[in-house]
Structure formats: C-alpha cells, structure tokens
Write a protein that holds these residues in place. Sequence first.
Motif, PDB file in Angstrom:
ATOM      1  N   PRO A 128       0.796  -1.240   0.000  1.00 62.26           N
ATOM      2  CA  PRO A 128       0.000   0.000   0.000  1.00 62.26           C
ATOM      3  C   PRO A 128       0.821   1.279   0.000  1.00 62.26           C
ATOM      4  CG  PRO A 128      -0.015  -0.994   2.182  1.00 62.26           C
ATOM      5  CD  PRO A 128       0.702  -1.955   1.288  1.00 62.26           C
ATOM      6  N   ASP A 129       2.149   1.215   0.102  1.00 64.22           N
ATOM      7  CA  ASP A 129       2.979   2.416   0.124  1.00 64.22           C
ATOM      8  C   ASP A 129       3.083   2.992  -1.288  1.00 64.22           C
ATOM      9  OD1 ASP A 129       4.693   4.432   0.707  1.00 64.22           O
ATOM     10  OD2 ASP A 129       6.431   3.158   1.131  1.00 64.22           O
ATOM     11  N   ILE A 130       2.547   4.190  -1.475  1.00 59.90           N
ATOM     12  CA  ILE A 130       2.572   4.833  -2.798  1.00 59.90           C
ATOM     13  C   ILE A 130       3.292   6.171  -2.715  1.00 59.90           C
ATOM     14  CG2 ILE A 130       0.514   3.695  -3.691  1.00 59.90           C
ATOM     15  CD1 ILE A 130      -1.018   6.274  -2.926  1.00 59.90           C
TER      16      ILE A 130
ATOM     17  N   VAL B  83     -10.697  -4.165 -11.117  1.00 59.11           N
ATOM     18  CA  VAL B  83      -9.267  -4.010 -10.882  1.00 59.11           C
ATOM     19  C   VAL B  83      -8.977  -2.526 -10.789  1.00 59.11           C
ATOM     20  CG1 VAL B  83      -8.654  -3.991 -13.326  1.00 59.11           C
ATOM     21  CG2 VAL B  83      -6.950  -4.657 -11.626  1.00 59.11           C
ATOM     22  N   SER B  84      -8.055  -2.145  -9.870  1.00 59.74           N
ATOM     23  CA  SER B  84      -7.678  -0.745  -9.664  1.00 59.74           C
ATOM     24  C   SER B  84      -6.201  -0.574  -9.934  1.00 59.74           C
ATOM     25  CB  SER B  84      -7.996  -0.294  -8.232  1.00 59.74           C
ATOM     26  OG  SER B  84      -9.385  -0.366  -7.980  1.00 59.74           O
ATOM     27  N   VAL B  85      -5.859   0.491 -10.633  1.00 59.29           N
ATOM     28  CA  VAL B  85      -4.478   0.832 -10.951  1.00 59.29           C
ATOM     29  C   VAL B  85      -4.213   2.225 -10.377  1.00 59.29           C
ATOM     30  CG1 VAL B  85      -2.781   1.202 -12.785  1.00 59.29           C
ATOM     31  CG2 VAL B  85      -4.522  -0.576 -13.030  1.00 59.29           C
ATOM     32  N   GLN B  86      -3.035   2.402  -9.768  1.00 60.84           N
ATOM     33  CA  GLN B  86      -2.728   3.658  -9.090  1.00 60.84           C
ATOM     34  C   GLN B  86      -1.378   4.181  -9.516  1.00 60.84           C
ATOM     35  OE1 GLN B  86      -3.237   3.427  -4.900  1.00 60.84           O
ATOM     36  NE2 GLN B  86      -2.883   5.609  -4.541  1.00 60.84           N
ATOM     37  N   HIS B  87      -1.331   5.489  -9.734  1.00 62.30           N
ATOM     38  CA  HIS B  87      -0.102   6.221 -10.023  1.00 62.30           C
ATOM     39  C   HIS B  87      -0.107   7.462  -9.130  1.00 62.30           C
ATOM     40  CE1 HIS B  87       3.149   8.093 -12.457  1.00 62.30           C
ATOM     41  NE2 HIS B  87       3.456   6.813 -12.738  1.00 62.30           N
TER      42      HIS B  87
ATOM     43  N   GLU C  66      -8.308  10.950 -11.336  1.00 60.68           N
ATOM     44  CA  GLU C  66      -7.841  10.558 -10.008  1.00 60.68           C
ATOM     45  C   GLU C  66      -6.592   9.696 -10.091  1.00 60.68           C
ATOM     46  OE1 GLU C  66      -9.072  11.695  -7.230  1.00 60.68           O
ATOM     47  OE2 GLU C  66     -10.654  12.811  -8.247  1.00 60.68           O
ATOM     48  N   ALA C  67      -5.804   9.707  -8.998  1.00 59.86           N
ATOM     49  CA  ALA C  67      -4.575   8.920  -8.969  1.00 59.86           C
ATOM     50  C   ALA C  67      -4.875   7.427  -8.978  1.00 59.86           C
ATOM     51  CB  ALA C  67      -3.738   9.290  -7.751  1.00 59.86           C
TER      52      ALA C  67
ATOM     53  N   ILE D 275       4.564   1.446 -12.409  1.00 59.15           N
ATOM     54  CA  ILE D 275       3.286   1.034 -11.822  1.00 59.15           C
ATOM     55  C   ILE D 275       3.439   1.109 -10.302  1.00 59.15           C
ATOM     56  CG2 ILE D 275       1.564  -0.782 -11.654  1.00 59.15           C
ATOM     57  CD1 ILE D 275       2.558  -1.891 -14.290  1.00 59.15           C
ATOM     58  N   TYR D 276       2.599   1.924  -9.647  1.00 60.52           N
ATOM     59  CA  TYR D 276       2.695   2.097  -8.200  1.00 60.52           C
ATOM     60  C   TYR D 276       1.922   1.009  -7.442  1.00 60.52           C
ATOM     61  CZ  TYR D 276       5.243   6.496  -8.125  1.00 60.52           C
ATOM     62  OH  TYR D 276       6.223   7.451  -8.232  1.00 60.52           O
ATOM     63  N   ARG D 277       0.690   0.729  -7.879  1.00 56.64           N
ATOM     64  CA  ARG D 277      -0.088  -0.269  -7.149  1.00 56.64           C
ATOM     65  C   ARG D 277      -1.185  -0.832  -8.058  1.00 56.64           C
ATOM     66  NH1 ARG D 277      -3.458   0.370  -1.422  1.00 56.64           N
ATOM     67  NH2 ARG D 277      -3.738  -1.879  -1.078  1.00 56.64           N
TER      68      ARG D 277
END
Length: 384
Positions: free
Chosen positions: A258-260, A288-292, A335-336, A368-370
């Motif tokens: 979870p550390d982004i 599915v969720s992708v985060q930057h 959104e991030a 890719i962050y998460r």
Amino acid sequence: MARRKAPRKRVQGTLNVSFETTADQRSAREAAGRSHGQASRSLFTEVELVERFPQSTPSSSSPGPPKRQDKATALARTVFSLICHLAGTLWRYLLIVCIFTVQKMAVHKKRFLRFIVFLLPVVLAGVYCGTSLPAWTMQAKAQREALTWASAAETKMLRNLHALLTEQTQKLQLLLEEVAQLEVEISSLKKERQEVNPAALELALEVFVGRSDWALKSSGATIDMQRTSKTYDCKENWGCRVLWFFHTPNPPDTILEPDISPGNCWPLQGHQGQVVIRLRARVHLTAVSVQHIYKEVSPSGTVTSAPRDIAVFGSNADREEETLLGMFMYNVTKEAIQTFPLKNTHRAFAHIKLIVKSNWGNTAYTCIYRVQVHGKMEEQENLS
C-alpha cells in the motif's frame, strides 16, 4: 496597802483562767502566786523605805557637796535595784506563762494532734495545688490551642470535601445527561436499523466485500517472476547508472504493497510489459484498480511513465488458456487511483495478468505504483 495588793490582784487575775486542771497543777499555781506576792511586797517595801529615809546613809553628817554625791549614788542604786527587780519580775512572768502554756499543751495534746493531723493534709493539698496550678494552666492552654487547631483543620477538610462533593455531583449530573442522550441515540439507531431494507444492507455488504483487495502481499498474494517483464536497467545511461548504484530499483512485488510515496514504484523496462499476480485463493473477479501519483508530487515533474492502455486476463494454471476480462485506459488527468470493472464470467481465477500496451510518452520505462484486485472468494459464494 493599796500598792501591796495591786500586784496580788494582777497575779490572781492572770492565774484565774477557767481551764480544767488537776489538783497538782492547782497547788503548783498557788505556790507560784505566793512566791510572786512575797517578791512584790519586798520590792515595794524597799521603795517605800527609800522614799521615807533618803538621808539614812553615813554621809548625811558631811557638809553640802558630799551630801549631794551620796544622794546621787543612793538614787542610782535605787534605780538599778528597781530595774533588777523589774527584770526579775518579767522573767518570772515569762517563766510562768511558758509553764502554763506547756501545761495547757499537755492537757490539750490530743486535740492539738488531731488538729495537726487534720491540718497537715490540707496544707499539703494547698502546697500541691499551688505548685501544680501553673503546670495545669499551661497544659490547659496547650490543649485549648490543640483543640482550636484541630477544629480549624477539620473545618478546612470539611470545606474541601464539600467542594469536591459538589464538583463530583456536577460531573455525575453531566455524565447522566450524556448517558441519557446516548440512550436516545441508540434507540433511534435501533429504530433506523429495523427500518432499513435488508436488501440494501445485503447490497452494501456485497459492495464492501467486492471492494476488498485480494492482491495484497500481506494477505498472501505473490508475483509470478517467470511470466513478468524485466525491471528497468539503465546501463546505457551513465548518469542513471551512477544513481542506480546508490539506489537499487524496486522489485515487481512493490505493486502489491500500500505504500505509494513518490518514487516507490516498479519500473518495467520499455513502454510495454506485463505482470502476473498469484492470488491467495480462487476469486470471482469484479474489478481491478491501478494507481499512479499526481504530476504535482512526481520527482521528475512529469507523469509520462504512467501506464495508459491496459488489458486484464484471468487463468488458473501456468499453461491454461487465459480469459480476457477487460481492456481500459488509465487517464493521468483524473484521479490517482482508478477502478475498472471486469466482465462477469461466472468463473473464479487464481492468477491475473496485467498487460501494459502503452504509456504516456516515456520510452525507457513504465512505472506502476499499485494494482488492486477486487472480487468475491469462491468459498464464500458457495457458503452463501
């Protein structure tokens, strides 16, 4: 004759005292009176003879001056004799008084002893009281001061207790009011819970379960390194090589944490690549969720390394035919963290493949962050 009887009357007046005496004491008193009377008569007789015959001495036939000298001598002798007789008379009186006192003391010995026995305790008690009175006074004063101090201390303590009791009473009143308010709120919540539609609760529960992340490293998810792209290596860039010497690139399982924070991402080499995630259980995938990160917090000041076009596949074994679950685009202007729904195939999958087909302009690497995988575990669905 009047002069001779006067001393006798004085002696008799002195001795005629009404006391109870014995016969011996009376006889002794009479003898003392007779001797005193004889002495008094001889004294007055001598004085009378001197007055009557002042020139009876042999020097009376002599001429003028010798007669005067004889008169002076005779007068001096007479005065001296009178003084001696008076002294003897006083001595006899004192002796008689002493004898009389001793006799009376002997007679009243018992009464005197009783008086002494009665008077002695009174005297001793008076002496004791007189000597002890200052000590008693000081002790009483000390006790009065101690009682005053104790009374003041008790009064102060009672005042403090009263103030404390008042404060505690006020706090208790406030607590009772809060408890009453909580009871009202609890009763209203119970009423609302009874009025809530069970279908809505079930839907909310399904949404919560469906939004749970099955791709967490802490929950057992891992990366299939054999089917995952290589991590970016900047050997051709000398400046990047120097920085890479001091900073080792993050591994692929970074996307499962979870550390982004900025820079904490997995850089896959090039603008295309893939990653395969092993889930800890077979899951019916729903999204599915992708985060930057945002452009404002990026270390480089840009987000060109963010993924753009993404495809998601599901499988249960390494060589099993993969099933396409969805294709979507990650928009860096939104959104991030962005969530994309997947196709409902009524199948549960243990592996999920994420393929990055392009990014937002960086040709060297893609960050890719998460990645989060949402769905419902197969066992939970069977139990329901």
